[in-house]
Design a protein around this motif. Structure first.
Motif, PDB file in Angstrom:
ATOM      1  N   GLU A  78       0.813  -1.218   0.000  1.00 50.10           N
ATOM      2  CA  GLU A  78       0.000   0.000   0.000  1.00 50.10           C
ATOM      3  C   GLU A  78       0.849   1.271   0.000  1.00 50.10           C
ATOM      4  N   ARG A  79       1.970   1.256   0.713  1.00 46.62           N
ATOM      5  CA  ARG A  79       2.802   2.465   0.807  1.00 46.62           C
ATOM      6  C   ARG A  79       3.419   2.861  -0.527  1.00 46.62           C
ATOM      7  N   HIS A  80       3.391   1.955  -1.502  1.00 48.62           N
ATOM      8  CA  HIS A  80       3.955   2.239  -2.821  1.00 48.62           C
ATOM      9  C   HIS A  80       2.908   2.749  -3.814  1.00 48.62           C
ATOM     10  N   TRP A  81       1.651   2.792  -3.397  1.00 46.95           N
ATOM     11  CA  TRP A  81       0.569   3.162  -4.303  1.00 46.95           C
ATOM     12  C   TRP A  81       0.501   4.670  -4.529  1.00 46.95           C
ATOM     13  N   ALA A  82      -0.295   5.041  -5.534  1.00 42.76           N
ATOM     14  CA  ALA A  82      -0.587   6.460  -5.776  1.00 42.76           C
ATOM     15  C   ALA A  82      -1.316   7.033  -4.558  1.00 42.76           C
ATOM     16  N   PRO A  83      -1.114   8.310  -4.250  1.00 38.47           N
ATOM     17  CA  PRO A  83      -1.727   8.917  -3.058  1.00 38.47           C
ATOM     18  C   PRO A  83      -3.247   8.746  -2.992  1.00 38.47           C
ATOM     19  N   GLY A  84      -3.941   8.916  -4.112  1.00 39.20           N
ATOM     20  CA  GLY A  84      -5.389   8.777  -4.107  1.00 39.20           C
ATOM     21  C   GLY A  84      -5.827   7.376  -3.724  1.00 39.20           C
ATOM     22  N   LEU A  85      -5.074   6.378  -4.180  1.00 38.54           N
ATOM     23  CA  LEU A  85      -5.413   4.996  -3.859  1.00 38.54           C
ATOM     24  C   LEU A  85      -5.125   4.693  -2.385  1.00 38.54           C
ATOM     25  N   GLN A  86      -4.063   5.269  -1.866  1.00 37.60           N
ATOM     26  CA  GLN A  86      -3.786   5.118  -0.433  1.00 37.60           C
ATOM     27  C   GLN A  86      -4.920   5.729   0.399  1.00 37.60           C
TER      28      GLN A  86
ATOM     29  N   LEU B  88     -12.835   3.142  -6.963  1.00 27.64           N
ATOM     30  CA  LEU B  88     -11.402   3.048  -7.197  1.00 27.64           C
ATOM     31  C   LEU B  88     -10.943   3.983  -8.298  1.00 27.64           C
ATOM     32  N   HIS B  89     -11.716   4.061  -9.369  1.00 29.27           N
ATOM     33  CA  HIS B  89     -11.396   4.993 -10.462  1.00 29.27           C
ATOM     34  C   HIS B  89     -11.358   6.429  -9.945  1.00 29.27           C
ATOM     35  N   ALA B  90     -12.354   6.781  -9.143  1.00 27.39           N
ATOM     36  CA  ALA B  90     -12.418   8.144  -8.610  1.00 27.39           C
ATOM     37  C   ALA B  90     -11.200   8.426  -7.733  1.00 27.39           C
ATOM     38  N   ALA B  91     -10.775   7.430  -6.949  1.00 31.16           N
ATOM     39  CA  ALA B  91      -9.608   7.609  -6.081  1.00 31.16           C
ATOM     40  C   ALA B  91      -8.329   7.797  -6.898  1.00 31.16           C
ATOM     41  N   LEU B  92      -8.201   7.053  -7.985  1.00 29.18           N
ATOM     42  CA  LEU B  92      -7.008   7.174  -8.820  1.00 29.18           C
ATOM     43  C   LEU B  92      -6.940   8.504  -9.538  1.00 29.18           C
ATOM     44  N   GLN B  93      -8.083   9.085  -9.824  1.00 22.99           N
ATOM     45  CA  GLN B  93      -8.103  10.368 -10.532  1.00 22.99           C
ATOM     46  C   GLN B  93      -8.043  11.558  -9.577  1.00 22.99           C
ATOM     47  N   GLY B  94      -8.187  11.311  -8.254  1.00 26.40           N
ATOM     48  CA  GLY B  94      -8.211  12.380  -7.280  1.00 26.40           C
ATOM     49  C   GLY B  94      -6.826  12.891  -6.938  1.00 26.40           C
TER      50      GLY B  94
ATOM     51  N   TRP C  57      -8.049   5.996  -0.521  1.00 26.52           N
ATOM     52  CA  TRP C  57      -9.179   5.066  -0.646  1.00 26.52           C
ATOM     53  C   TRP C  57      -9.042   3.936   0.370  1.00 26.52           C
ATOM     54  N   ALA C  58      -7.829   3.372   0.509  1.00 30.21           N
ATOM     55  CA  ALA C  58      -7.617   2.265   1.438  1.00 30.21           C
ATOM     56  C   ALA C  58      -7.809   2.715   2.889  1.00 30.21           C
ATOM     57  N   ARG C  59      -7.354   3.911   3.219  1.00 29.17           N
ATOM     58  CA  ARG C  59      -7.551   4.409   4.589  1.00 29.17           C
ATOM     59  C   ARG C  59      -9.042   4.563   4.898  1.00 29.17           C
ATOM     60  N   ASP C  60      -9.781   5.099   3.942  1.00 25.23           N
ATOM     61  CA  ASP C  60     -11.221   5.256   4.138  1.00 25.23           C
ATOM     62  C   ASP C  60     -11.903   3.906   4.285  1.00 25.23           C
ATOM     63  N   LEU C  61     -11.428   2.934   3.518  1.00 27.47           N
ATOM     64  CA  LEU C  61     -11.999   1.589   3.576  1.00 27.47           C
ATOM     65  C   LEU C  61     -11.803   0.982   4.962  1.00 27.47           C
ATOM     66  N   ARG C  62     -10.589   1.075   5.480  1.00 28.37           N
ATOM     67  CA  ARG C  62     -10.285   0.474   6.770  1.00 28.37           C
ATOM     68  C   ARG C  62     -11.002   1.178   7.921  1.00 28.37           C
ATOM     69  N   ALA C  63     -11.347   2.440   7.730  1.00 26.73           N
ATOM     70  CA  ALA C  63     -12.057   3.173   8.783  1.00 26.73           C
ATOM     71  C   ALA C  63     -13.476   2.657   8.980  1.00 26.73           C
ATOM     72  N   GLY C  64     -13.992   1.931   8.002  1.00 24.01           N
ATOM     73  CA  GLY C  64     -15.283   1.287   8.132  1.00 24.01           C
ATOM     74  C   GLY C  64     -16.413   2.255   8.426  1.00 24.01           C
ATOM     75  N   ARG C  65     -17.305   1.842   9.302  1.00 27.48           N
ATOM     76  CA  ARG C  65     -18.495   2.654   9.580  1.00 27.48           C
ATOM     77  C   ARG C  65     -18.153   3.970  10.270  1.00 27.48           C
ATOM     78  N   ASP C  66     -16.948   4.065  10.854  1.00 24.65           N
ATOM     79  CA  ASP C  66     -16.532   5.306  11.498  1.00 24.65           C
ATOM     80  C   ASP C  66     -15.915   6.295  10.523  1.00 24.65           C
ATOM     81  N   GLY C  67     -15.689   5.865   9.287  1.00 26.94           N
ATOM     82  CA  GLY C  67     -15.063   6.718   8.297  1.00 26.94           C
ATOM     83  C   GLY C  67     -16.049   7.226   7.263  1.00 26.94           C
TER      84      GLY C  67
END
Length: 322
Positions: free
Chosen positions: A201-209, A316-322, A211-221
């Motif tokens: 994950e640390r090697h990904w594009a910033p937008g994708l990172q 995911l597309h939206a995250a990559l373009q952000g 997206w992953a942080r928001d995903l892991r935050a679950g219902r609190d995010g």
């Protein structure tokens, strides 16, 4: 075989009775018939020798195991007997001519996930079938007329499509034949289970990172709901699970040397997956557009891959373009 209180006679039509006896379906049937000996050798593990023994390297520099090469040779023999014109395999640098007058070409990954040989993790096979053409494999995935996969797990399952939905058959050892157990699979548009290798994950594009942080935050995010995470380290295992249970998978490009174009092979890994996922109502992309619209630059071209539930692929597309 252990019988459960709820068990009855095996059900489901025989695969050979369901498949047409013409066109690409003949090749699909030939591939299915070639699977049981391969599954049996996988099940035998180290009883007869070491299937993990290193015997060479492939075009990517990946070490080839004895099972990789044996599966390749086994499938080449089956495809030659089925009249296939030529084959592109992960385990061979060059395209292999089998029958000059053959009507179809086949792209195949004989053993997907071979890094997990010997530990009981899911392994599989991926393939696509194209009408014979002077362009060979230098065509978009839209040229494919059929695709399929094998999943070698606690059952031997064979999924396929000839352009009229995705269906799955399971090996019935009692009668030594495949029975069709699921027909016309459809993906839900929303995913609740996501598969990716979090160590990258640390090697990904910033937008994708993000997206992953928001995903892991679950219902609190910001997503407002919880997700489950899976990573089988075999694309075919993820494909099988997502077709049956839903979800999404991603193997993006990243900043590591050699990973700028992703690490999955376009023609014989991603095109079969994309063909099947689209047939099931999902999406399969490289992060920018459909996998099936990509023109290969070479026979062993790499690509990023995102596939599964349509709404998550849009996110995911939206995250990559952000």
């Amino acid at each position: 075989m252990l019988r459960l209180p709820t068990d009855g006679p095996a059900t489901g039509p025989l695969l050979d009775d369901v498949l047409a006896r013409e066109g690409a379906a003949v090749i699909v049937a030939a591939i299915a018939r070639a699977l049981p000996p391969l599954a049996a050798r996988l099940a035998a593990g180290r009883l007869h020798g070491d299937p993990e023994a290193i015997v060479g390297t492939n075009d990517s520099g990946d070490r080839q195991k004895a099972l990789d090469v044996a599966a390749h040779d086994h499938m080449i023999a089956a495809l030659r007997a089925a009249g296939v014109r030529q084959v592109l395999s992960e385990e061979a640098l060059d395209i292999i001519l089998l029958n000059e007058g053959g009507a179809f070409d086949v792209a195949i990954d004989p053993i997907d996930g071979s890094g997990s040989i010997g530990i009981g993790a899911p392994l599989g096979m991926l393939f696509s079938i194209l009408p014979a053409d002077p362009q060979g494999f230098q065509r978009t995935g839209r040229a494919a007329v059929a695709a399929g996969y094998a999943s070698f797990g606690h059952s031997v399952d064979f999924g396929w499509s000839t352009g009229a939905g995705v269906h799955v058959a399971t090996w019935d050892a009692e009668i030594h034949a495949f029975r069709v157990t699921r027909q016309n699979l459809r993906l839900k548009p929303q995913a609740s289970t996501i598969a990716y290798n979090a160590s990258n994950e640390r090697h990904w594009a910033p937008g994708l990172q993000a997206w992953a942080r928001d995903l892991r935050a679950g219902r609190d995010g910001p997503r407002g709901r919880d997700f489950n995470m899976r990573w089988l380290a075999a694309a075919v295992g993820e494909l099988h699970r997502i077709l049956l249970k839903g979800g999404a998978f991603l193997y993006p490009a990243d900043t590591r040397p050699g990973y700028g174009d992703g690490r999955l092979r376009l023609i014989y890994e991603c095109v079969p997956i994309a063909f099947l996922i689209e047939q099931a109502g999902g999406r399969a992309t490289d992060g920018h557009g459909p996998i099936l619209d990509r023109v290969p630059r070479g026979p062993h071209d790499f690509t990023p891959l995102f596939f599964g539930a349509s709404e998550e692929i849009d996110a995911l597309h939206a995250a990559l373009q952000g």
